[in-house]
Design an enzyme around this catalytic site. Sequence first.
Site, PDB file in Angstrom:
ATOM      1  N   ASP A 144       4.162   4.124   2.321  1.00 27.82           N
ATOM      2  CA  ASP A 144       4.102   3.924   0.868  1.00 27.82           C
ATOM      3  C   ASP A 144       2.683   3.666   0.374  1.00 27.82           C
ATOM      4  OD1 ASP A 144       3.872   1.302   1.854  1.00 27.82           O
ATOM      5  OD2 ASP A 144       4.878   0.444   0.115  1.00 27.82           O
ATOM      6  N   SER A 164       8.394   1.220   3.174  1.00 23.29           N
ATOM      7  CA  SER A 164       7.037   1.069   3.688  1.00 23.29           C
ATOM      8  C   SER A 164       6.847   1.777   5.029  1.00 23.29           C
ATOM      9  CB  SER A 164       6.689  -0.419   3.773  1.00 23.29           C
ATOM     10  OG  SER A 164       5.343  -0.619   4.067  1.00 23.29           O
ATOM     11  N   ASP A 214       0.312   1.300   0.871  1.00 20.25           N
ATOM     12  CA  ASP A 214      -0.343   0.022   0.584  1.00 20.25           C
ATOM     13  C   ASP A 214      -1.059  -0.557   1.799  1.00 20.25           C
ATOM     14  OD1 ASP A 214       1.872  -0.766   2.024  1.00 20.25           O
ATOM     15  OD2 ASP A 214       2.657  -2.140   0.512  1.00 20.25           O
ATOM     16  N   ASP A 273       0.090   3.992   5.516  1.00 18.66           N
ATOM     17  CA  ASP A 273       1.499   3.911   5.904  1.00 18.66           C
ATOM     18  C   ASP A 273       2.329   4.697   4.900  1.00 18.66           C
ATOM     19  OD1 ASP A 273       1.240   2.150   3.779  1.00 18.66           O
ATOM     20  OD2 ASP A 273       2.700   0.721   4.568  1.00 18.66           O
TER      21      ASP A 273
END
Length: 452
Positions: free
Chosen positions: A249, A108, A251, A247
């Site tokens: 990833d 992440s 999400d 960010d």
Amino acid sequence: MTKKYFGTDGIRGRVGDALITPEFVMRLGYAAGRVLTGMDSHLAKGAHPAVLIGKDTRISGYMLEAALEAGLSAAGVDVLLTGPMPTPAVAYLTRALRAQAGIVISASHNPFYDNGIKFFSSAGTKLPDEVEHAIETALNEPMQVVDSASLGKARRIDDAAGRYVEFCKSTFPNHLDLRGLKIVLDCAHGATYHVAPPVFHELGAEIVVIGNRPDGLNINEQVGSTHPQALQQAVVEHQADMGIAFDGDGDRVLMVDAEGKLLDGDQLLYIIATARKQSGLLQGGVVGTLMTNLALEHQLAQVDIPFARAKVGDRYVLELLNRHGWQLGGENSGHILALDKHSSGDGIIAALQVLHALIQSKKTLGRFGADLTLYPQVLINVTTKQKLDLNHQLIQDAVSAAERVLKNTGRVLLRASGTEPKIRVMVEGEDPQQVQQLAQRIADAVNEAALV
């Protein structure tokens, strides 16, 4: 029942440490394959379960992807590979391709030297605790290999990016477009670098893109939602209407108005919720977390929107939404769930919901954002080398002293990070200087307790 490996968002750590190694990840793939095979009694005789694997842009993703593929194949599970893809894209594609599970290789918002593994169910949601427990139990069993004729196969999903772009666009009303808007996108050198630009461009916006040149080592480095300064500067320089930061990833999302002012997840959630309320599209209320700014709760009450707090973590927001039968929730970090649009938090889709609200209300992002003035909130992350008891007397004395000062005008919250060796100290109140001082005193107490 305490889990040994899984945290609040899968398994995460530094690459090369005990859990993020090829050997452990191969065993994890095998264990997950065994559990998933046992769960799918509805499959036709001789059919193989299929698991979708996506990843962000970290250099270690290649290594971990190969390890997972080997473990799953050894368990007799077919593997579908998407290459670099946002976490919410894996959730969507898992459902769309009728896979038995989805796996994302990502840490992440963490630096490139960290990585992790998180799972989605066939419905595109985080795995239930009992399934994670089952996988951990299977990890303790010896790894074997099915007979050669039963080994899983692997294939690449070449149109994964295009499928996801069209899905994101489908969540924005067909009769509306983004023509006339100039938007700066910051893709954090992460998984959205090749999918976010076409979504907003094809909906009609003029776009400027930064953070879209991943090299395996620069993910989240001074860009993205955890470092919004680059986006704030770019919006002003390009005289854009707004900026959108994801960010690593994809999400999470934060946004910047035309003057370079940052709007966090609480403010974006407020914009979406109030616009839906005005148009009669809000189902029930809104779910936040223990970290949600008190101002959001108060402001939602002013417009008769129910509000509930979950533990920190998007999985807990989802659980509470399902319990109440509501659709909208999120975190101030920028995780926003709109369950009428997607089964998981999605930065691109959340940004489109904000844009829909702006067009519907005929307000600019800055004007709408000004409707919610957040209370000063200070968050200090205290790094610890070992697990720390938050009931330690030094810590509790500092917290009690702060609460006596704040009385009913603020909050104190301490919690251990579910993904990093850190204690998060949050203090919220009306006086910024007072809040900063109180937060620092508690953080100092945490540091002192860690040395005892």
